[in-house]
Design an enzyme around this catalytic site. Structure first.
Site, PDB file in Angstrom:
ATOM      1  N   SER A   1       0.733  -1.236  -0.032  1.00 47.16           N
ATOM      2  CA  SER A   1       0.116   0.071  -0.028  1.00 47.16           C
ATOM      3  C   SER A   1       0.666   1.148  -0.022  1.00 47.16           C
ATOM      4  O   SER A   1       0.221   2.367  -0.041  1.00 47.16           O
ATOM      5  CB  SER A   1      -0.920   0.005   1.379  1.00 47.16           C
ATOM      6  OG  SER A   1      -0.121  -0.158   2.508  1.00 47.16           O
TER       7      SER A   1
ATOM      8  N   HIS B   1     -41.490  21.962  -7.958  1.00 48.84           N
ATOM      9  CA  HIS B   1     -41.605  21.133  -9.297  1.00 48.84           C
ATOM     10  C   HIS B   1     -41.074  21.815 -10.196  1.00 48.84           C
ATOM     11  O   HIS B   1     -41.472  21.644 -11.719  1.00 48.84           O
ATOM     12  CB  HIS B   1     -43.316  20.800  -9.512  1.00 48.84           C
ATOM     13  CG  HIS B   1     -43.865  20.188  -8.269  1.00 48.84           C
ATOM     14  ND1 HIS B   1     -44.054  19.044  -7.922  1.00 48.84           N
ATOM     15  CD2 HIS B   1     -44.449  20.992  -7.476  1.00 48.84           C
ATOM     16  CE1 HIS B   1     -44.670  18.816  -6.818  1.00 48.84           C
ATOM     17  NE2 HIS B   1     -45.104  20.050  -6.502  1.00 48.84           N
TER      18      HIS B   1
ATOM     19  N   SER C   1     -16.411  25.407 -26.658  1.00 50.27           N
ATOM     20  CA  SER C   1     -16.692  24.176 -27.432  1.00 50.27           C
ATOM     21  C   SER C   1     -15.652  24.338 -28.468  1.00 50.27           C
ATOM     22  O   SER C   1     -15.378  25.376 -28.934  1.00 50.27           O
ATOM     23  CB  SER C   1     -18.232  24.075 -27.804  1.00 50.27           C
ATOM     24  OG  SER C   1     -18.304  23.475 -28.969  1.00 50.27           O
TER      25      SER C   1
ATOM     26  N   LYS D   1     -20.197  28.908 -27.722  1.00 49.01           N
ATOM     27  CA  LYS D   1     -20.460  28.298 -26.330  1.00 49.01           C
ATOM     28  C   LYS D   1     -19.768  28.702 -25.165  1.00 49.01           C
ATOM     29  O   LYS D   1     -18.637  28.822 -25.517  1.00 49.01           O
ATOM     30  CB  LYS D   1     -20.659  26.703 -26.467  1.00 49.01           C
ATOM     31  CG  LYS D   1     -21.505  26.240 -27.502  1.00 49.01           C
ATOM     32  CD  LYS D   1     -22.848  25.784 -26.793  1.00 49.01           C
ATOM     33  CE  LYS D   1     -22.649  24.445 -26.139  1.00 49.01           C
ATOM     34  NZ  LYS D   1     -23.944  23.847 -25.755  1.00 49.01           N
TER      35      LYS D   1
ATOM     36  N   ASN E   1     -19.577  26.799 -21.652  1.00 46.83           N
ATOM     37  CA  ASN E   1     -20.198  25.737 -20.876  1.00 46.83           C
ATOM     38  C   ASN E   1     -19.626  25.682 -19.346  1.00 46.83           C
ATOM     39  O   ASN E   1     -18.486  25.921 -19.050  1.00 46.83           O
ATOM     40  CB  ASN E   1     -19.671  24.485 -21.371  1.00 46.83           C
ATOM     41  CG  ASN E   1     -20.248  24.210 -22.956  1.00 46.83           C
ATOM     42  OD1 ASN E   1     -21.099  24.694 -22.969  1.00 46.83           O
ATOM     43  ND2 ASN E   1     -19.360  23.531 -23.586  1.00 46.83           N
TER      44      ASN E   1
ATOM     45  N   GLU F   1     -20.868  21.440 -13.711  1.00 45.52           N
ATOM     46  CA  GLU F   1     -21.172  20.120 -14.256  1.00 45.52           C
ATOM     47  C   GLU F   1     -20.275  18.871 -13.611  1.00 45.52           C
ATOM     48  O   GLU F   1     -20.710  17.847 -13.357  1.00 45.52           O
ATOM     49  CB  GLU F   1     -21.160  20.079 -15.769  1.00 45.52           C
ATOM     50  CG  GLU F   1     -22.158  20.702 -16.324  1.00 45.52           C
ATOM     51  CD  GLU F   1     -21.970  20.710 -18.065  1.00 45.52           C
ATOM     52  OE1 GLU F   1     -22.553  19.955 -18.484  1.00 45.52           O
ATOM     53  OE2 GLU F   1     -21.329  21.655 -18.323  1.00 45.52           O
TER      54      GLU F   1
END
Ligand code: ARG
Length: 472
Positions: free
Chosen positions: A31, A164, A291, A297, A299, A304
């Site tokens: 280890s 919702h 992108s 774009k 992003n 994310e």
């Protein structure tokens, strides 16, 4: 027969063995290439143990001094990167001990008196984790502070509150941000609770049953800062449990998972909010990427990825729970598998919190877009119903009357506040001109002034409370 080639000195237990480990088994069982990160905790634990051994007259003062000297050199070697970690020596503990013996001779061999790697590793992981928890709690404070600062700036900004994911009632953007502050405050609280149970000393349990040497475990606990809230030494009270318990790692992973789940919820909202359909915010360019094919774009890669990394932290929790499940007492080698998930959880959580605390300062808010969205979904319908209740209508009837009003308004593509008084009165005769105050977003917001409500006055009270708490 290969046994005469077997270097007996390369293993702590080698006299009994008649053949060497194959390279594959060595690689499989070692280890050191991940647990070497425990080196500081390992040296601290060893020094506290040695100090106690000397104190109890189990080793001589000279041996103690030699161990201290050797460990100091080892720490320097590791820090400067010249320490040679050897796969053959399996783990961080044997690597350091072997080097100590090379450096200081026989005194090094006395260090392990009354100790086993079983209580040693359990001690090291706990010591290390306590330090990491402190760092994480500090990062949570930074993140909360960044969010509180933003909340203060945007206490008056109106956005649609959702249930919702349908427009429900207007809320203050500051109020929305403070919801996350509450989550992160609980995360910190949970981690500090885990810290209490982590900061207890297994050392002195030896392999599993305790030891025949007159150890002073409380001396060691004090030296390592393993004390309870009253300052009394915190020592694991059952040797079998002490060497095999990894609850603390599991609890930590659970707390980390929940924190990442909170991060993932926030990420999801940031991603939605910066989409063209919402347009509520933009993130500073340094937290976004372009992108390779679509030049327009930007992003939200950071939120994310954080949302994605939540899966990995939750996965580690499942891994650790499954690792412990069904293990008989006491120590089993299975437990070596606690480290990589635990380390990765700590790394992922720390990086994520650090980046979110920074990112919060780089969010640009678009109040007009938020307000426009709040005007879309009849967000003040409840206010109209409450208004009717104040005029004597039972709430259920008011609810029904407003439903008719909303139906009428949507058929005519108007907001409730755009309906003429005469039209409104057709839904309930007692409606008067003052109704337009409650139909405004601002009026609706200010009205929700119960403790914990979204009225900016309440939001400011909460901000003050958080500031006081975070400064403590
Ligand atoms: N590297 C081991 C671990 O991480 C240390 C303890 C080994 N003890 C033993 N009896 N093999 O758990």
């Amino acid at each position: 027969m290969p046994h005469h080639q077997f270097d007996k000195k390369s293993h702590a237990w080698s006299a009994l063995f008649s053949e060497p480990m194959s390279d594959l088994v060595k690689r499989y069982t070692s280890s050191v290439f991940f647990d070497k990160r425990l080196w500081q905790a390992d040296i601290r634990g060893s020094l506290a143990h040695a100090d106690m051994l000397a104190h109890q007259g189990i080793i001589s003062a000279d041996d103690h001094a030699a161990i201290e000297r050797g460990m100091e050199q080892i720490a320097q070697e590791i820090e400067s990167g010249i320490f040679e970690w050897k796969l053959d020596l399996e783990d961080v503990h044997l690597n350091i001990e072997a080097r100590l013996t090379v450096l200081v001779g026989i005194a090094g061999k006395r260090l392990h008196t009354g100790r086993s790697r079983n209580d040693q590793v359990a001690t090291d992981v706990r010591l290390w984790l306590v330090g990491e928890i402190d760092l994480i709690v500090g990062l949570l404070t930074q993140l909360q502070t960044a969010l509180v600062n933003m909340a203060e700036q945007h206490a008056e900004v109106i956005m649609p509150g959702f249930t919702h994911l349908q427009v429900a009632q207007p809320v203050s953007f500051g109020h929305h941000l403070l919801a996350y502050v509450e989550m992160f405050a609980r995360d910190a609280e949970r981690l500090l609770d885990v810290r209490r149970r982590t900061n207890r000393l297994p050392l002195g349990s030896a392999a599993l049953a305790g030891t025949s040497y007159p150890l002073d475990r409380e001396h060691v606990a004090r030296a390592l800062g393993m004390v309870d809230a009253q300052g009394n030494p915190a020592v694991c009270q059952n040797s079998l449990d002490a060497v095999s318990d990894r609850d603390f790692a599991i609890e930590f992973s659970a707390a980390a998972s929940l924190c990442m789940v909170h991060i993932s919820r926030m990420s999801e909202e940031l991603i939605l909010w910066m989409s063209q359909n919402f347009g509520f915010i933009s993130l500073a360019d340094r937290f976004t990427t372009g992108s390779s094919i679509m030049p327009q774009k930007k992003n939200p890669d950071v939120p994310e990825l954080a949302r994605g990394k939540t899966g990995r932290v939750v996965g580690h929790l499942m891994g650790l729970l499954t690792l412990m499940k069904g293990q008989p007492l006491a120590y089993n080698k299975d437990n070596q598998e606690d480290k990589e998930p635990l380390f990765d959880t700590v790394d992922t959580l720390k990086d994520t919190l650090r980046i979110f605390a920074e990112m919060a300062g780089g969010i640009t808010v678009r109040p007009e877009a938020m307000e426009r969205a709040a005007l879309k979904g009849y967000a003040t319908a409840t206010d109209l119903a409450d208004y009717m209740v104040k005029k004597g209508l039972p709430f259920r009837d008011a609810h029904e009357a407003v439903a008719h009003a909303v139906k009428y308004a949507s058929e005519h593509q108007q907001d409730l506040s755009e309906l003429e008084l005469g039209i409104l009165q057709s839904f309930h005769p007692q409606i008067e001109a003052d109704v337009y105050e409650v139909l405004s977003l601002r009026g609706s917001l200010n009205a929700r002034s119960t403790l914990g409500g979204t009225a900016p006055a309440q939001v400011r009270l909460q901000i003050a409370r958080h500031r006081q708490r975070l400064a403590a």
